[in-house]
Design a protein around this motif. Sequence first.
Motif, PDB file in Angstrom:
ATOM      1  N   LYS A 167      28.276  44.331  45.823  1.00 12.84           N
ATOM      2  CA  LYS A 167      27.375  45.234  45.092  1.00 12.84           C
ATOM      3  C   LYS A 167      27.956  46.649  44.975  1.00 12.84           C
ATOM      4  N   SER A 168      28.338  47.243  46.097  1.00 11.76           N
ATOM      5  CA  SER A 168      28.857  48.609  46.062  1.00 11.76           C
ATOM      6  C   SER A 168      30.190  48.677  45.324  1.00 11.76           C
ATOM      7  N   THR A 169      31.004  47.633  45.453  1.00  7.18           N
ATOM      8  CA  THR A 169      32.269  47.601  44.710  1.00  7.18           C
ATOM      9  C   THR A 169      32.002  47.581  43.215  1.00  7.18           C
ATOM     10  N   LEU A 170      30.989  46.838  42.787  1.00  9.40           N
ATOM     11  CA  LEU A 170      30.639  46.807  41.373  1.00  9.40           C
ATOM     12  C   LEU A 170      30.246  48.205  40.886  1.00  9.40           C
ATOM     13  N   LEU A 171      29.472  48.943  41.687  1.00  8.28           N
ATOM     14  CA  LEU A 171      29.120  50.310  41.301  1.00  8.28           C
ATOM     15  C   LEU A 171      30.361  51.187  41.190  1.00  8.28           C
ATOM     16  N   ASP A 172      31.304  51.037  42.132  1.00  3.36           N
ATOM     17  CA  ASP A 172      32.541  51.818  42.078  1.00  3.36           C
ATOM     18  C   ASP A 172      33.334  51.520  40.807  1.00  3.36           C
ATOM     19  N   LEU A 173      33.303  50.279  40.354  1.00  4.31           N
ATOM     20  CA  LEU A 173      33.960  49.935  39.090  1.00  4.31           C
ATOM     21  C   LEU A 173      33.253  50.607  37.921  1.00  4.31           C
ATOM     22  N   PHE A 174      31.918  50.600  37.925  1.00  9.40           N
ATOM     23  CA  PHE A 174      31.160  51.263  36.865  1.00  9.40           C
ATOM     24  C   PHE A 174      31.491  52.754  36.793  1.00  9.40           C
ATOM     25  N   LEU A 175      31.648  53.370  37.965  1.00  6.73           N
ATOM     26  CA  LEU A 175      31.869  54.809  38.043  1.00  6.73           C
ATOM     27  C   LEU A 175      33.316  55.205  37.784  1.00  6.73           C
ATOM     28  N   GLY A 176      34.205  54.226  37.707  1.00  8.73           N
ATOM     29  CA  GLY A 176      35.622  54.522  37.526  1.00  8.73           C
ATOM     30  C   GLY A 176      36.334  54.899  38.801  1.00  8.73           C
TER      31      GLY A 176
END
Length: 270
Positions: free
Chosen positions: A45-54
């Motif tokens: 989950k948190s990794t997915l957010l990091d991808l969204f944020l660049g």
Amino acid sequence: MTEPPAFSLLGVDFSYGPATVIRDIRMELAQGSFHAVLGPNGAGKSTLLDLFLGFKKPEKGELSFLGRPLAAYSRTELARLMALVPQEYAVQFPFTVHEVVLMGRHPHLSRFGPPSGEDLDLVDRALKAMDLESMAAKPITALSGGEKQRVILARALAQDGRVMILDEPTANLDIRHALSTLALIRDLVRDQGRTVVAVMHDLNLAAQFCDQALFLHQGRVHAAGPVSEVLTEANIGTVFEVESRVRVDGFTGSQNITFRSGRTHEPDIN
């Protein structure tokens, strides 16, 4: 003309060394919705957010934001369009609450330029929305964990981006502030067309306030769609390995989920 999705992922992978955390993610998150990202610890989950944020870059696949490749945006452009509320916010210097919330306006200011009346008005409105007006002059280092979380939420509101990314936004909040915060976010989505993507652990809060849900399981999308279609007993059993009952609650008008352990026998403790 149809709006592009807030985020579009096509075959996205990401690994930490030999461990693949995100596997072949293919999905779109529509603009103007409150999206809950759900799943057990370690699901990605948190990794997915990091991808969204660049903050992290996909090893494979394509990731687009508002119809453009995410990599094509500058950091300043992303900061103007996207606001982040992290799980933890560590600060050593005793900035006042007002100063921290004003930091949300920095991507919109000219270099060395002072904040405008509009900037200050957005800060005042964010402080009021998060019930922080009486704390505006306090140093953030003197606040409790829950109070700091509300400050960071206010900073994101003042940033006034089209998209808000929230990593467990209610983790440190008491029940009253958790409910009021999620209601405020839901209203921003419905009244202003904002897009919100939030990692959440409380499935009942997700059911009550979110429009769409995404279940991650072992780094893959197990289910995605309207909350009522994703939060099923079968999906919960597969993803969390627990038994559940899902019913519409007459008090909240939303789904209510109760749980019990999926164990089939008592553990041997002798």
